[in-house]
Scaffold this motif. Sequence first.
Motif, PDB file in Angstrom:
ATOM      1  N   GLU A 245       1.323  -1.507   0.017  1.00 43.23           N
ATOM      2  CA  GLU A 245      -0.050   0.333  -0.313  1.00 43.23           C
ATOM      3  C   GLU A 245       1.043   1.725  -0.252  1.00 43.23           C
ATOM      4  N   ALA A 246       0.318   2.071   0.290  1.00 41.54           N
ATOM      5  CA  ALA A 246       0.939   3.630  -0.120  1.00 41.54           C
ATOM      6  C   ALA A 246       1.977   4.052   0.902  1.00 41.54           C
ATOM      7  N   ALA A 247       2.600   2.958   2.205  1.00 44.41           N
ATOM      8  CA  ALA A 247       3.344   3.585   3.105  1.00 44.41           C
ATOM      9  C   ALA A 247       4.649   3.469   2.983  1.00 44.41           C
ATOM     10  N   VAL A 248       4.155   2.416   2.261  1.00 49.02           N
ATOM     11  CA  VAL A 248       4.991   0.944   2.278  1.00 49.02           C
ATOM     12  C   VAL A 248       5.634   1.761   0.569  1.00 49.02           C
ATOM     13  N   THR A 249       4.599   2.078  -0.423  1.00 48.08           N
ATOM     14  CA  THR A 249       5.288   2.924  -2.020  1.00 48.08           C
ATOM     15  C   THR A 249       6.278   4.046  -1.335  1.00 48.08           C
ATOM     16  N   GLN A 250       5.773   4.405  -0.402  1.00 45.11           N
ATOM     17  CA  GLN A 250       7.400   5.639   0.759  1.00 45.11           C
ATOM     18  C   GLN A 250       8.364   5.019   1.592  1.00 45.11           C
ATOM     19  N   PHE A 251       7.763   4.718   1.815  1.00 47.92           N
ATOM     20  CA  PHE A 251       9.620   3.558   2.217  1.00 47.92           C
ATOM     21  C   PHE A 251      10.786   3.495   0.789  1.00 47.92           C
ATOM     22  N   TYR A 252       9.984   2.544  -0.095  1.00 48.78           N
ATOM     23  CA  TYR A 252      10.361   2.729  -1.382  1.00 48.78           C
ATOM     24  C   TYR A 252      10.977   3.708  -1.866  1.00 48.78           C
ATOM     25  N   SER A 253      10.301   4.847  -1.522  1.00 49.37           N
ATOM     26  CA  SER A 253      10.837   6.206  -1.967  1.00 49.37           C
ATOM     27  C   SER A 253      12.226   7.562  -1.801  1.00 49.37           C
ATOM     28  N   GLU A 254      12.066   6.672  -0.352  1.00 47.42           N
ATOM     29  CA  GLU A 254      13.519   7.014   0.710  1.00 47.42           C
ATOM     30  C   GLU A 254      14.271   6.086   0.572  1.00 47.42           C
ATOM     31  N   LEU A 255      13.915   4.962  -0.117  1.00 50.09           N
ATOM     32  CA  LEU A 255      15.599   3.750   0.004  1.00 50.09           C
ATOM     33  C   LEU A 255      15.888   3.920  -1.576  1.00 50.09           C
ATOM     34  N   TYR A 256      15.199   4.598  -2.504  1.00 48.91           N
ATOM     35  CA  TYR A 256      16.176   4.517  -3.835  1.00 48.91           C
ATOM     36  C   TYR A 256      15.904   5.448  -4.288  1.00 48.91           C
ATOM     37  N   ASN A 257      15.526   6.727  -3.891  1.00 46.61           N
ATOM     38  CA  ASN A 257      15.951   8.036  -3.869  1.00 46.61           C
ATOM     39  C   ASN A 257      15.860   8.874  -3.081  1.00 46.61           C
ATOM     40  N   ARG A 258      16.332   8.454  -1.933  1.00 50.80           N
ATOM     41  CA  ARG A 258      16.182   9.615  -0.713  1.00 50.80           C
ATOM     42  C   ARG A 258      14.738  10.528  -0.528  1.00 50.80           C
ATOM     43  N   LYS A 259      13.736  10.397  -0.337  1.00 52.13           N
ATOM     44  CA  LYS A 259      12.987  10.999  -0.896  1.00 52.13           C
ATOM     45  C   LYS A 259      12.181  10.785  -0.076  1.00 52.13           C
ATOM     46  N   THR A 260      11.207  11.724   0.990  1.00 54.69           N
ATOM     47  CA  THR A 260       9.695  11.654   1.435  1.00 54.69           C
ATOM     48  C   THR A 260       9.181  12.604   0.597  1.00 54.69           C
ATOM     49  N   GLN A 261       8.299  11.701  -0.111  1.00 56.84           N
ATOM     50  CA  GLN A 261       6.904  12.414   0.092  1.00 56.84           C
ATOM     51  C   GLN A 261       5.804  12.523   0.340  1.00 56.84           C
ATOM     52  N   ARG A 262       4.825  13.675   0.851  1.00 56.21           N
ATOM     53  CA  ARG A 262       4.301  13.806   1.894  1.00 56.21           C
ATOM     54  C   ARG A 262       2.879  13.908   1.231  1.00 56.21           C
ATOM     55  N   VAL A 263       3.148  13.664  -0.668  1.00 54.00           N
ATOM     56  CA  VAL A 263       1.471  12.733  -0.841  1.00 54.00           C
ATOM     57  C   VAL A 263       1.262  11.310  -0.554  1.00 54.00           C
TER      58      VAL A 263
END
Length: 344
Positions: A245-263
Amino acid sequence: MRKVGFYGGKFLPLHQGHVFAVIKASTMVDELYVVLSHSEKRDRELCEGSMLPHIPSRIRLRWLSQLTKEMKHVKVMEVEDHDGDEDYNWEEGALKIKKAIGKNIDVVFSSELDYDPIFQELYPEAKHVLIDPEREQVPISATEIRKKGVFHYWNYIPQVTKPYFIKKVVMLGTESCGKSTLTRNLAQIYNTTYVSEYGRDFCEELGGCDGIMLEEDYPLIAYGHKIKEYEASKRANKIVFIDTEAAVTQFYSELYNRKTQRVLDEMARIQKYDLCLFLEPDVNWVDDGLRVHGEQKDREENNQRLKEVLKENGIEFVSISGSYQERLEKAMELIGREFGGYGV
């Protein structure tokens, strides 16, 4: 002279008896008004202590709109009051209904013989027409559904209403922890639909994910995944299983792109799941061409960070560990414990 009729109710919940009545009534008049009568107080009183959760009036109005959208001479409307179940003011309710319709009412439809005296008094110029009063055509009532639950009477629940009641079970976890396998296996066992991880499909279209994912990819993945959830819920059999779900997608955004996304945080906080199963990374790591964090130290660090992301977003979960057999058995035990009384 066009004949005008109305059919009203609480539709708590909408069931096939209502569907039959609406369709039959629609064949007997030139204009049919389907009136949702609702009161926050009355609706909650009826649902309290029952097997039915309180269903907001907007949801019921939406159901009726979906049901009748192809019936051009049928109009759906709502009338609100603030009465309870025992002290409902029929006279005041009739005045509101007449005002809302704004036309002379020729026919009042119902399935209740007991309503005949009150309808003759409140609608003296209209004929009261009974539709299936003995429940011979459709042997069900909203009262019975509230007693035993929608899953007990699933075959009498219209397709337009079923997605609202579907139980959603989501699998959480980092790379190679068995989410995809467990999601698919549970769906087959419970004879229902499932949602695969859309991020994987997205990456496969790109040819991989290590080093080529862009910041803007992650919201697209989250949105795409939600659409798949929506479609799977429409076809589900009481329960749907979801991989990620979306929180896991946030985790991967941090893991691969070092970016926490508000959306992604916002999506994670408004999503609703009935059971979240977190799979610990204690099964063998499998290199499928897309995974890149196979060292056990990395797996454990990623696992801890994902748990933090979930907690930051207020997502409660139950951890599952052990062999694939143990994970399956534990998941089924939790599902039975959580939803067994609903007939899943």
